[in-house]
Design an enzyme around this catalytic site. Sequence first.
Site, short mmCIF file in Angstrom:
data_model
loop_
_atom_site.label_atom_id
_atom_site.label_comp_id
_atom_site.label_asym_id
_atom_site.label_seq_id
_atom_site.Cartn_x
_atom_site.Cartn_y
_atom_site.Cartn_z
CG HIS A 127 -0.84 0.19 2.76
ND1 HIS A 127 -0.05 1.50 3.07
CD2 HIS A 127 0.01 -1.48 3.31
CE1 HIS A 127 0.68 0.69 3.75
NE2 HIS A 127 0.48 0.11 4.23
CG HIS B 7 3.86 -0.94 2.57
ND1 HIS B 7 2.95 -2.12 2.12
CD2 HIS B 7 4.19 -1.20 3.51
CE1 HIS B 7 2.45 -2.95 3.02
NE2 HIS B 7 3.03 -2.72 4.16
CB CYS C 2 -2.22 -5.95 19.91
SG CYS C 2 -2.80 -5.03 19.07
CB CYS D 245 0.97 -4.58 17.93
SG CYS D 245 -0.09 -2.65 18.02
CB CYS E 181 -5.01 -2.60 19.09
SG CYS E 181 -3.77 -1.54 18.11
CG HIS F 116 -3.54 -3.63 14.32
ND1 HIS F 116 -2.35 -2.96 15.09
CD2 HIS F 116 -2.96 -3.38 13.09
CE1 HIS F 116 -1.07 -3.17 14.62
NE2 HIS F 116 -1.66 -3.81 13.50
CE LYS G 182 -4.74 3.67 11.23
NZ LYS G 182 -2.44 2.74 11.71
CE LYS H 131 -7.17 -4.48 3.41
NZ LYS H 131 -6.04 -5.91 3.75
N1 MSP Z 1 6.66 -6.38 9.60
C1 MSP Z 1 6.93 -4.86 10.26
C2 MSP Z 1 8.83 -4.53 9.86
C3 MSP Z 1 9.68 -5.22 10.26
S1 MSP Z 1 11.24 -4.39 10.47
C4 MSP Z 1 12.08 -5.78 11.04
C5 MSP Z 1 6.09 -4.05 9.46
N2 MSP Z 1 4.99 -4.89 8.60
S2 MSP Z 1 4.31 -3.03 7.63
O1 MSP Z 1 3.69 -3.86 6.48
O2 MSP Z 1 3.13 -3.16 9.31
O3 MSP Z 1 5.30 -2.17 7.81
C6 MSP Z 1 6.15 -1.56 6.78
C7 MSP Z 1 6.69 -0.03 6.92
O4 MSP Z 1 5.61 0.59 6.19
C8 MSP Z 1 6.80 0.40 8.21
O5 MSP Z 1 7.92 1.45 8.12
C9 MSP Z 1 5.20 1.17 8.72
O6 MSP Z 1 5.59 2.35 9.24
C10 MSP Z 1 5.08 1.82 7.12
N3 MSP Z 1 4.05 2.35 7.07
C11 MSP Z 1 2.42 1.67 7.25
N4 MSP Z 1 1.63 2.15 7.15
C12 MSP Z 1 1.49 3.48 6.77
C13 MSP Z 1 1.26 4.67 6.31
N5 MSP Z 1 0.17 4.53 6.46
N6 MSP Z 1 2.15 5.08 5.68
C14 MSP Z 1 4.07 5.70 5.46
N7 MSP Z 1 4.14 4.30 6.33
C15 MSP Z 1 3.47 3.46 7.08
O7 MSP Z 1 5.86 -2.91 10.52
#
Ligand code: MSP
Length: 479
Positions: free
Chosen positions: A18, A21, A124, A127, A143, A146, A293, A296
Amino acid sequence: MSKIYITTAIPYVNGAPHIGHALDYLLADVYARYQTARGNTVRFQAGTDEHGNKIYKKAEELGIPVQSYVDENSAKFREFIQKLGVEPTDFIRTTDETHEHRCQAIWQKLKDHIYLDSYEGWYCEGCERFVTDKEYEENSGTCPDHNKPYQKLKEENYYLRIADFKPQIEKAIKENALQILPEFRAKEVLQLLKDTPDVSISRPTSQLQWGIKVPGDDSQVMYVWIDALSNYITILGYPDQDISDYWPATAQFVGKDILRFHAIIWPAMLLALGLPLPKTIVSHGFVLADGQKMSKSIGNVVDPLEVLADKGLAAFRYFFLRHADTFADSDFTWEKYHAAYNNELANDLGNLVQRLANLCKKQDLSGLTNFQPAADPKYDALMSDFCFTKAFDYVWEKVAALNKEIDDKKPWELAKLPEKHDELISILEKFATDLLQTAHLLAPFLPEVATAITDIFTGASDTNSKIVPPATPLFPKDR
Ligand code: MSP
């Protein structure tokens, strides 16, 4: 010349990429390109986090074997990274056999700081962590990230004795040996550190099957964060190989929601392993959709592939690197996106390139083959301090200044006066040089655009080494 190691958070593969990422990748990519251009050797890691209950349950729900599910989704992330114009040197999957073996070896090395205990508390699943009673109460049992009620869990788990390392972590953060950006987040971490209990680093196999087995205890599987955080060093070869060429990392890019894992658990693990702490952890904000935020259930999730397809890669990188502040939350709306594309990329920069190239072509100007970019201390300071949005703003000031200078000097008027010919040529050469310098500063942000501009004004895009405007505008407004 130095060796630089840059890392990105590895996303869970329980869904498609998304827009959030993209931030980790883009920020890390800007820094990697900047450092490479300075002549440094850069190693740049990306990857996918593939263990844990969330992923296991999702695959089960879909009726797909979990390994095929993670294979499929990991491939989507790889493809996504490529579409963003991001070029990591290493891509790690936590289900790689080498990673799993190295993780088990890491566990063995942590042993002096691990103990077995039983614990009952709130957990959670989103998390993948236990929350304190205080957090449970503050969030009224649900949470906030989530939107799911916390579960009561009673388990026998292995614990990492964080308490052993608190003073060292605190000192490193306070003295900036472990720099946490932005600064206000460092303060939050220091506060959090005080309240952090020892962390449970395993789950009973009855609760979690999809994970790396704890060596010597078949009844336990490693907690997903121990497995995931280790990726930053297993990819370098630890503990089989000497990693001192690239460890400690120069910069680790993570979102604000996972800073606590990177600034507390990760340093504790490293200290327990006798490894140095990373130099900097850059924590970025969240991308919101129309001020909210993305979720889904609200149905406001913005698909990054749709955004990419709408106006292309340059527009995507431009928006998320200039209008998503490196350190704060930012907002995506289609209106803002289209306005940034039309008014800034297409108008400020696209038109500048087009009109200057046209003016040069009319005078049959040769490309500036000898152009050498100059150092720019202000820009360098911003880039070295990870203030990428500010650095990008600074580049845009140069674009605006050049537009203004062309408007003021009116070269098209000079072109009507034969006696001003020499003056005209020299100001056009000055403008072209300024634009080449601007393209040089722009390169980490918009690499393809910078190359296109450089090719035009050095004459590389023309067989006669002349400056010619691009056949189609760099940013057609109606694309
Ligand atoms: N798997 C863990 C990370 C492990 S690192 C050793 C995780 N995954 S995640 O898919 O939830 O998030 C991956 C990255 O995307 C994180 O840096 C997270 O902060 C970032 N983001 C997820 N949603 C986001 C937004 N809406 N905006 C910006 N970044 C966000 O956490």
